[in-house]
Design a protein around this motif. Structure first.
Motif, PDB file in Angstrom:
ATOM      1  N   ASP A 101      45.335   5.919  24.090  1.00 48.46           N
ATOM      2  CA  ASP A 101      44.561   5.804  22.856  1.00 48.46           C
ATOM      3  C   ASP A 101      43.869   7.122  22.539  1.00 48.46           C
ATOM      4  N   ASN A 102      43.791   7.435  21.273  1.00 49.93           N
ATOM      5  CA  ASN A 102      43.061   8.607  20.774  1.00 49.93           C
ATOM      6  C   ASN A 102      43.540   9.928  21.383  1.00 49.93           C
ATOM      7  N   PHE A 103      44.822  10.010  21.700  1.00 53.59           N
ATOM      8  CA  PHE A 103      45.390  11.235  22.254  1.00 53.59           C
ATOM      9  C   PHE A 103      45.345  12.327  21.191  1.00 53.59           C
ATOM     10  N   ILE A 104      44.825  13.504  21.566  1.00 52.35           N
ATOM     11  CA  ILE A 104      44.735  14.627  20.639  1.00 52.35           C
ATOM     12  C   ILE A 104      45.403  15.858  21.249  1.00 52.35           C
ATOM     13  N   ILE A 105      45.787  16.787  20.372  1.00 54.62           N
ATOM     14  CA  ILE A 105      46.418  18.036  20.794  1.00 54.62           C
ATOM     15  C   ILE A 105      45.547  19.216  20.367  1.00 54.62           C
ATOM     16  N   LEU A 106      45.271  20.090  21.328  1.00 59.30           N
ATOM     17  CA  LEU A 106      44.638  21.371  21.069  1.00 59.30           C
ATOM     18  C   LEU A 106      45.702  22.434  21.285  1.00 59.30           C
ATOM     19  N   SER A 107      45.943  23.262  20.285  1.00 55.87           N
ATOM     20  CA  SER A 107      46.892  24.366  20.427  1.00 55.87           C
ATOM     21  C   SER A 107      46.139  25.676  20.490  1.00 55.87           C
ATOM     22  N   ILE A 108      46.706  26.590  21.246  1.00 55.98           N
ATOM     23  CA  ILE A 108      46.122  27.916  21.356  1.00 55.98           C
ATOM     24  C   ILE A 108      47.199  28.912  20.924  1.00 55.98           C
ATOM     25  N   PHE A 109      46.781  29.885  20.132  1.00 57.88           N
ATOM     26  CA  PHE A 109      47.731  30.813  19.522  1.00 57.88           C
ATOM     27  C   PHE A 109      47.342  32.256  19.816  1.00 57.88           C
ATOM     28  N   ALA A 110      48.358  33.069  20.036  1.00 56.84           N
ATOM     29  CA  ALA A 110      48.208  34.531  20.078  1.00 56.84           C
ATOM     30  C   ALA A 110      49.532  35.117  19.610  1.00 56.84           C
ATOM     31  N   ASN A 111      49.485  36.271  18.969  1.00 55.86           N
ATOM     32  CA  ASN A 111      50.710  36.866  18.438  1.00 55.86           C
ATOM     33  C   ASN A 111      51.617  37.343  19.588  1.00 55.86           C
ATOM     34  N   PRO A 112      52.901  37.528  19.309  1.00 55.52           N
ATOM     35  CA  PRO A 112      53.849  37.879  20.369  1.00 55.52           C
ATOM     36  C   PRO A 112      53.514  39.155  21.144  1.00 55.52           C
ATOM     37  N   ALA A 113      53.045  40.198  20.487  1.00 52.87           N
ATOM     38  CA  ALA A 113      52.744  41.448  21.195  1.00 52.87           C
ATOM     39  C   ALA A 113      51.649  41.235  22.241  1.00 52.87           C
ATOM     40  N   ILE A 114      50.619  40.510  21.880  1.00 49.21           N
ATOM     41  CA  ILE A 114      49.523  40.222  22.814  1.00 49.21           C
ATOM     42  C   ILE A 114      50.033  39.341  23.958  1.00 49.21           C
ATOM     43  N   ARG A 115      50.807  38.323  23.625  1.00 47.49           N
ATOM     44  CA  ARG A 115      51.318  37.419  24.663  1.00 47.49           C
ATOM     45  C   ARG A 115      52.225  38.152  25.648  1.00 47.49           C
ATOM     46  N   PHE A 116      53.084  39.035  25.149  1.00 44.97           N
ATOM     47  CA  PHE A 116      53.984  39.782  26.024  1.00 44.97           C
ATOM     48  C   PHE A 116      53.189  40.638  27.010  1.00 44.97           C
ATOM     49  N   GLU A 117      52.160  41.312  26.519  1.00 45.35           N
ATOM     50  CA  GLU A 117      51.317  42.131  27.407  1.00 45.35           C
ATOM     51  C   GLU A 117      50.647  41.268  28.475  1.00 45.35           C
ATOM     52  N   ARG A 118      50.193  40.100  28.105  1.00 50.88           N
ATOM     53  CA  ARG A 118      49.565  39.189  29.081  1.00 50.88           C
ATOM     54  C   ARG A 118      50.570  38.757  30.147  1.00 50.88           C
ATOM     55  N   LEU A 119      51.784  38.451  29.713  1.00 51.88           N
ATOM     56  CA  LEU A 119      52.807  38.014  30.667  1.00 51.88           C
ATOM     57  C   LEU A 119      53.183  39.138  31.628  1.00 51.88           C
ATOM     58  N   LEU A 120      53.213  40.367  31.129  1.00 51.98           N
ATOM     59  CA  LEU A 120      53.500  41.504  32.011  1.00 51.98           C
ATOM     60  C   LEU A 120      52.432  41.624  33.103  1.00 51.98           C
ATOM     61  N   LYS A 121      51.195  41.331  32.751  1.00 50.76           N
ATOM     62  CA  LYS A 121      50.089  41.427  33.710  1.00 50.76           C
ATOM     63  C   LYS A 121      50.090  40.270  34.707  1.00 50.76           C
ATOM     64  N   ARG A 122      50.453  39.062  34.252  1.00 55.42           N
ATOM     65  CA  ARG A 122      50.369  37.916  35.172  1.00 55.42           C
ATOM     66  C   ARG A 122      51.537  37.862  36.149  1.00 55.42           C
ATOM     67  N   LYS A 123      52.697  38.384  35.753  1.00 53.30           N
ATOM     68  CA  LYS A 123      53.858  38.537  36.643  1.00 53.30           C
ATOM     69  C   LYS A 123      54.298  37.235  37.325  1.00 53.30           C
ATOM     70  N   ARG A 124      54.300  36.131  36.591  1.00 54.37           N
ATOM     71  CA  ARG A 124      54.816  34.877  37.145  1.00 54.37           C
ATOM     72  C   ARG A 124      56.340  34.949  37.170  1.00 54.37           C
ATOM     73  N   ALA A 125      56.968  34.250  38.098  1.00 53.20           N
ATOM     74  CA  ALA A 125      58.416  34.346  38.306  1.00 53.20           C
ATOM     75  C   ALA A 125      59.223  34.052  37.043  1.00 53.20           C
ATOM     76  N   ASP A 126      58.745  33.150  36.186  1.00 55.00           N
ATOM     77  CA  ASP A 126      59.515  32.797  34.987  1.00 55.00           C
ATOM     78  C   ASP A 126      59.160  33.661  33.775  1.00 55.00           C
ATOM     79  N   ASP A 127      58.350  34.704  33.978  1.00 60.28           N
ATOM     80  CA  ASP A 127      58.006  35.639  32.906  1.00 60.28           C
ATOM     81  C   ASP A 127      58.947  36.839  32.954  1.00 60.28           C
ATOM     82  N   SER A 128      59.594  37.120  31.828  1.00 57.05           N
ATOM     83  CA  SER A 128      60.523  38.249  31.761  1.00 57.05           C
ATOM     84  C   SER A 128      59.760  39.562  31.685  1.00 57.05           C
ATOM     85  N   PRO A 129      60.200  40.586  32.438  1.00 59.34           N
ATOM     86  CA  PRO A 129      59.548  41.893  32.359  1.00 59.34           C
ATOM     87  C   PRO A 129      60.020  42.731  31.156  1.00 59.34           C
TER      88      PRO A 129
END
Length: 180
Positions: A101-129
């Motif tokens: 009941d009353n299930f809601i969705i919160l979305s979080i957004f960032a543009n691709p350039a910012i997201r790519f830089e974050r992924l490079l820093k976090r270096k998780r196995a499923d993140d492309s370099p």
């Protein structure tokens, strides 16, 4: 028990939202972790498993596994809020709305350039370099229907400035919905 979902593209800040929710006492159930656990069992990449699970069991499989996990927590007497991280399709949203009941969705957004830089820093196995791999992953996520989820979410937070501002906006929203 309050159950809500978080959606957003890779690197947008879903884990930041989860961290804030955890600080407030909520339990996080990550759909990505469910896929990663299954990928490990299968000896596949998370990308392959995410696609293969849906082909083998239908669009609802990841949500079904997540709902099962949440219901197990309920059966154990859990009364804390549950935050589902990583909702990627409208099929998944439909399942959660049918089950909670009353299930809601919160979305979080960032543009691709910012997201790519974050992924490079976090270096998780499923993140492309490389950017092309990052772009292919984005297209796969969009193919699952994440764009629809984000566009139809109950609240969207833009995470493109400093961490403190985003943290405050998340907390303000959690105050608004009384997340405990």
């Amino acid at each position: 028990m309050q159950v809500m979902g978080i959606s957003g593209m890779p690197g947008s800040g879903k884990s930041l939202v989860s961290d804030v929710a955890t600080e407030r006492g909520a339990i996080i159930v990550s759909m990505g972790d469910i896929i990663r656990e299954e990928a490990k069992k299968r000896g596949e990449s998370t990308k392959e498993t995410a696609s293969n699970l849906r082909v083998e069991h239908g669009e609802y499989i990841v949500s079904e596994l997540t709902i099962k996990k949440i219901k197990e927590l309920q059966n154990q007497g859990c009364e804390k809020a549950i935050v589902v991280e990583g909702i990627r399709s409208h099929h998944e949203v439909d399942m959660f709305k049918e089950n909670f009941d009353n299930f809601i969705i919160l979305s979080i957004f960032a543009n691709p350039a910012i997201r790519f830089e974050r992924l490079l820093k976090r270096k998780r196995a499923d993140d492309s370099p490389d950017y092309e791999g990052f772009r292919k992953r984005d297209m796969q996520e969009l193919g699952f229907g994440i764009g629809t989820v984000i566009s139809l979410s109950d609240k969207m937070i833009i995470n493109e400035s400093d961490l403190e501002s985003c943290y405050k906006e998340i907390n303000d929203y959690f105050d608004e919905i009384n997340l405990k």
